[in-house]
Design a protein around this motif. Structure first.
Motif, PDB file in Angstrom:
ATOM      1  N   ALA A 272     -24.784  13.164  19.114  1.00 41.53           N
ATOM      2  CA  ALA A 272     -24.343  12.609  20.391  1.00 41.53           C
ATOM      3  C   ALA A 272     -24.765  13.532  21.521  1.00 41.53           C
ATOM      4  O   ALA A 272     -24.959  14.730  21.310  1.00 41.53           O
ATOM      5  CB  ALA A 272     -22.825  12.425  20.410  1.00 41.53           C
TER       6      ALA A 272
ATOM      7  N   LYS B 256     -23.509   8.895  28.033  1.00 35.04           N
ATOM      8  CA  LYS B 256     -23.356   9.325  26.646  1.00 35.04           C
ATOM      9  C   LYS B 256     -24.250   8.517  25.723  1.00 35.04           C
ATOM     10  O   LYS B 256     -24.441   7.326  25.914  1.00 35.04           O
ATOM     11  CB  LYS B 256     -21.892   9.195  26.223  1.00 35.04           C
ATOM     12  N   ASP B 257     -24.770   9.189  24.723  1.00 33.07           N
ATOM     13  CA  ASP B 257     -25.561   8.539  23.687  1.00 33.07           C
ATOM     14  C   ASP B 257     -25.046   8.974  22.324  1.00 33.07           C
ATOM     15  O   ASP B 257     -24.621  10.123  22.153  1.00 33.07           O
ATOM     16  CB  ASP B 257     -27.045   8.903  23.816  1.00 33.07           C
ATOM     17  N   TYR B 258     -25.120   8.056  21.379  1.00 28.80           N
ATOM     18  CA  TYR B 258     -24.644   8.338  20.026  1.00 28.80           C
ATOM     19  C   TYR B 258     -25.650   7.849  18.999  1.00 28.80           C
ATOM     20  O   TYR B 258     -26.363   6.866  19.213  1.00 28.80           O
ATOM     21  CB  TYR B 258     -23.312   7.620  19.770  1.00 28.80           C
ATOM     22  N   SER B 259     -25.668   8.516  17.874  1.00 33.39           N
ATOM     23  CA  SER B 259     -26.442   7.983  16.755  1.00 33.39           C
ATOM     24  C   SER B 259     -25.681   6.800  16.169  1.00 33.39           C
ATOM     25  O   SER B 259     -24.453   6.700  16.295  1.00 33.39           O
ATOM     26  CB  SER B 259     -26.642   9.061  15.693  1.00 33.39           C
TER      27      SER B 259
ATOM     28  N   LYS C 276     -21.484   6.083  15.906  1.00 27.44           N
ATOM     29  CA  LYS C 276     -21.023   5.229  17.005  1.00 27.44           C
ATOM     30  C   LYS C 276     -19.734   4.512  16.613  1.00 27.44           C
ATOM     31  O   LYS C 276     -19.633   3.934  15.536  1.00 27.44           O
ATOM     32  CB  LYS C 276     -22.126   4.235  17.369  1.00 27.44           C
TER      33      LYS C 276
ATOM     34  N   THR D 139     -16.568  10.615  19.591  1.00 32.21           N
ATOM     35  CA  THR D 139     -16.605  10.568  21.045  1.00 32.21           C
ATOM     36  C   THR D 139     -17.009  11.934  21.577  1.00 32.21           C
ATOM     37  O   THR D 139     -16.391  12.944  21.219  1.00 32.21           O
ATOM     38  CB  THR D 139     -15.236  10.185  21.626  1.00 32.21           C
TER      39      THR D 139
ATOM     40  N   LEU E 129     -16.576  17.245  20.793  1.00 32.77           N
ATOM     41  CA  LEU E 129     -16.927  16.131  19.925  1.00 32.77           C
ATOM     42  C   LEU E 129     -15.679  15.779  19.134  1.00 32.77           C
ATOM     43  O   LEU E 129     -15.252  16.529  18.255  1.00 32.77           O
ATOM     44  CB  LEU E 129     -18.068  16.486  18.975  1.00 32.77           C
TER      45      LEU E 129
END
Length: 118
Positions: free
Chosen positions: A48, A57-60, A64, A68, A80
């Motif tokens: 993330a 924000k970006d997540y794998s 996801k 958070t 995290l």
């Protein structure tokens, strides 16, 4: 900038855990901070990231909805929060920082072990 990660540990599947990464030095508004992880015999993978400027924000896909990432700009710290942990989340988690969206990560924290038992 130097990064200090903490918060890892041994938990059971379904538990929650929160990691923190404190940055010393100046975090400029263009910076992006991220979490990566590396499991035994596997390549390091992105988990993330969060933009310091606009909190984007970006997540794998693998985390996801369960993890958070959030930042506390006043403390120069990124967190995290991990919910519903699975055994496959077991890895060494490291934080990293880059100076902009398209630049490489230039500083890495030392890593903290997260072990999830089934």
């Amino acid at each position: 900038v130097q990064l200090q990660a903490s918060g890892g540990g041994l938990v059971q599947a379904g538990d929650s855990l929160e990691l923190s990464c404190a940055a010393s030095g100046t975090i400029y508004s263009s910076y992006v901070m991220a979490w990566f992880r590396q499991a035994p015999a596997k390549e390091r993978e992105f988990v993330a990231s969060v933009s310091w400027r606009n909190n984007k924000k970006d997540y794998s896909d693998s985390v996801k909805g369960r993890f958070t990432i959030f930042r506390d700009a006043a403390k120069n710290t990124v967190y995290l929060h991990m919910n519903n942990l699975k055994p496959e989340d077991t890895a060494v988690y490291s934080c990293a920082v880059k100076s902009s969206t398209y630049s490489p990560y230039f500083e890495w924290g030392q890593g903290t072990q997260v072990t999830v038992s089934s």
